[in-house]
Design a protein around this motif. Structure first.
Motif, PDB file in Angstrom:
ATOM      1  N   GLY A 116      38.085 -60.962 -43.156  1.00  0.00           N
ATOM      2  CA  GLY A 116      37.691 -59.599 -43.503  1.00  0.00           C
ATOM      3  C   GLY A 116      37.920 -58.691 -42.309  1.00  0.00           C
ATOM      4  O   GLY A 116      37.249 -58.821 -41.283  1.00  0.00           O
ATOM      5  N   LEU A 117      38.886 -57.799 -42.426  1.00  0.00           N
ATOM      6  CA  LEU A 117      39.258 -56.937 -41.300  1.00  0.00           C
ATOM      7  C   LEU A 117      38.545 -55.592 -41.415  1.00  0.00           C
ATOM      8  O   LEU A 117      38.660 -54.900 -42.425  1.00  0.00           O
ATOM      9  N   VAL A 118      37.799 -55.238 -40.373  1.00  0.00           N
ATOM     10  CA  VAL A 118      37.083 -53.966 -40.360  1.00  0.00           C
ATOM     11  C   VAL A 118      37.560 -53.146 -39.165  1.00  0.00           C
ATOM     12  O   VAL A 118      37.925 -53.698 -38.125  1.00  0.00           O
ATOM     13  N   ASN A 147      33.367 -51.716 -46.974  1.00  0.00           N
ATOM     14  CA  ASN A 147      32.752 -52.555 -45.945  1.00  0.00           C
ATOM     15  C   ASN A 147      31.326 -52.978 -46.288  1.00  0.00           C
ATOM     16  O   ASN A 147      30.823 -53.958 -45.737  1.00  0.00           O
ATOM     17  N   THR A 148      30.707 -52.272 -47.220  1.00  0.00           N
ATOM     18  CA  THR A 148      29.459 -52.775 -47.803  1.00  0.00           C
ATOM     19  C   THR A 148      29.778 -54.041 -48.594  1.00  0.00           C
ATOM     20  O   THR A 148      29.061 -55.047 -48.506  1.00  0.00           O
ATOM     21  N   ASN A 149      30.875 -53.989 -49.352  1.00  0.00           N
ATOM     22  CA  ASN A 149      31.328 -55.167 -50.097  1.00  0.00           C
ATOM     23  C   ASN A 149      31.706 -56.311 -49.164  1.00  0.00           C
ATOM     24  O   ASN A 149      31.480 -57.486 -49.477  1.00  0.00           O
ATOM     25  N   LEU A 150      32.284 -55.961 -48.029  1.00  0.00           N
ATOM     26  CA  LEU A 150      32.686 -56.984 -47.059  1.00  0.00           C
ATOM     27  C   LEU A 150      31.477 -57.798 -46.599  1.00  0.00           C
ATOM     28  O   LEU A 150      31.515 -59.037 -46.593  1.00  0.00           O
ATOM     29  N   ARG A 163      37.034 -57.558 -36.210  1.00  0.00           N
ATOM     30  CA  ARG A 163      37.238 -56.137 -35.940  1.00  0.00           C
ATOM     31  C   ARG A 163      38.699 -55.909 -35.549  1.00  0.00           C
ATOM     32  O   ARG A 163      39.263 -56.662 -34.749  1.00  0.00           O
ATOM     33  N   TYR A 164      39.283 -54.880 -36.112  1.00  0.00           N
ATOM     34  CA  TYR A 164      40.681 -54.564 -35.827  1.00  0.00           C
ATOM     35  C   TYR A 164      40.896 -54.349 -34.331  1.00  0.00           C
ATOM     36  O   TYR A 164      41.908 -54.776 -33.762  1.00  0.00           O
ATOM     37  N   LYS A 217      27.325 -49.713 -37.295  1.00  0.00           N
ATOM     38  CA  LYS A 217      26.589 -50.358 -36.199  1.00  0.00           C
ATOM     39  C   LYS A 217      26.440 -51.857 -36.438  1.00  0.00           C
ATOM     40  O   LYS A 217      26.362 -52.642 -35.485  1.00  0.00           O
ATOM     41  N   LYS A 218      26.403 -52.265 -37.700  1.00  0.00           N
ATOM     42  CA  LYS A 218      26.287 -53.693 -38.022  1.00  0.00           C
ATOM     43  C   LYS A 218      27.544 -54.459 -37.609  1.00  0.00           C
ATOM     44  O   LYS A 218      27.509 -55.678 -37.445  1.00  0.00           O
ATOM     45  N   PHE A 219      28.648 -53.729 -37.456  1.00  0.00           N
ATOM     46  CA  PHE A 219      29.891 -54.347 -36.995  1.00  0.00           C
ATOM     47  C   PHE A 219      30.085 -54.174 -35.490  1.00  0.00           C
ATOM     48  O   PHE A 219      31.124 -54.541 -34.946  1.00  0.00           O
ATOM     49  N   GLY A 220      29.092 -53.571 -34.840  1.00  0.00           N
ATOM     50  CA  GLY A 220      29.155 -53.414 -33.387  1.00  0.00           C
ATOM     51  C   GLY A 220      29.701 -52.092 -32.903  1.00  0.00           C
ATOM     52  O   GLY A 220      29.922 -51.905 -31.701  1.00  0.00           O
TER      53      GLY A 220
END
Length: 260
Positions: A116-118, A147-150, A163-164, A217-220
């Motif tokens: 899953g790429l964010v 990204n909620t779905n991710l 993370r990209y 923020k949940k992805f940093g």
């Protein structure tokens, strides 16, 4: 990757089209054909299958089983390593449900690896605004839903979130680690020039919603500051978007007149 596809950068939109063919619910994507109508999805999917030597889909025998078998054939044909890259799939839960079903059905035959790429929301929104003149608020909503779905499907799909920005910084090492891919050249590196263009462009002043920032923020991600959103920015953003929409309408009208 698939060699024959009508979409950019080897994307297939296979599961988005499959969801339309099966009549599954899908949300409308900004400036996209998704969700396809049943008729258009069947035509596009059938064309894709024929071009990739997968056979022909017939309306009377169309169901999950035949669609899954087609996709299995696509994987086998492009083996031993097949890479599917269609970011559209993340936007609709019905697409992810189909992928989950397919994975469960063939997990004994295929070694699945789902990544899953964010990417930073402002980086994504800026790219859409700068390249395609997308509406920033609409595009932000797509980032939020996707990204909620991710996160929601992380366990169900047993996916690894990347993370990209980290992918770019690690370059070839990430390809080898995540996908067992060797770089085509010892000098291989991802392009990094677009990573933070949203910070340097003073003409870009989109402000994220609190909901989007909380998810990011949940992805940093922590830096969300752009130029101050002024009336000038709002007018510029709206006029740019409206101008592109007008051109789209004129092109569509011209095509209609030619066909009528």
């Amino acid at each position: 990757m698939t060699k024959h596809t009508t979409h950019h950068e080897n994307e297939t939109l296979f599961w988005a089209k499959a969801a339309s063919v099966l009549g599954l619910p899908q949300l409308k994507m900004h400036r996209s054909r998704v969700p396809y109508s049943n008729t258009l999805a069947l035509k596009a999917l059938n064309s894709f299958c024929v071009e990739n030597n997968l056979g022909e889909l017939k309306q009377e025998s169309l169901n999950r089983k035949t669609i899954f078998e087609m996709y299995l054939s696509l994987i086998v044909q492009n083996g031993p390593l097949f890479l599917e890259k269609s970011p559209h799939h993340l936007f609709n839960q019905s697409n992810l449900d189909l992928i989950s079903e397919f994975k469960e059905k063939y997990q004994d035959k295929i070694n699945f690896k789902i990544l899953g790429l964010v990417r930073h929301p402002l980086s994504v929104i800026y790219s859409g605004w700068d390249r395609w003149k997308h509406d920033c608020s609409e595009f932000e909503q797509e980032w939020l839903i996707s990204n909620t779905n991710l996160l929601k499907n992380k366990e169900a799909l047993d996916l690894e979130i990347i993370r990209y920005e980290d992918l770019v910084s690690e370059n070839a090492a990430s390809l080898k680690d995540k996908l067992a891919l060797e770089p085509v050249s010892s000098k291989f590196e991802f392009k990094s020039g677009s990573l933070e263009k949203w910070k340097s462009d003073k003409n870009f002043a989109h402000q994220l919603s609190k909901e989007t920032m909380d998810l990011a923020k949940k992805f940093g991600y922590t830096d969300f500051e752009t130029s101050e959103e002024t009336l000038t920015w709002k007018l510029k953003s709206w006029s740019t978007y409206a101008g592109v929409e007008m051109k789209r309408l004129l092109r569509a009208s011209a095509v209609y007149l030619m066909l009528s």
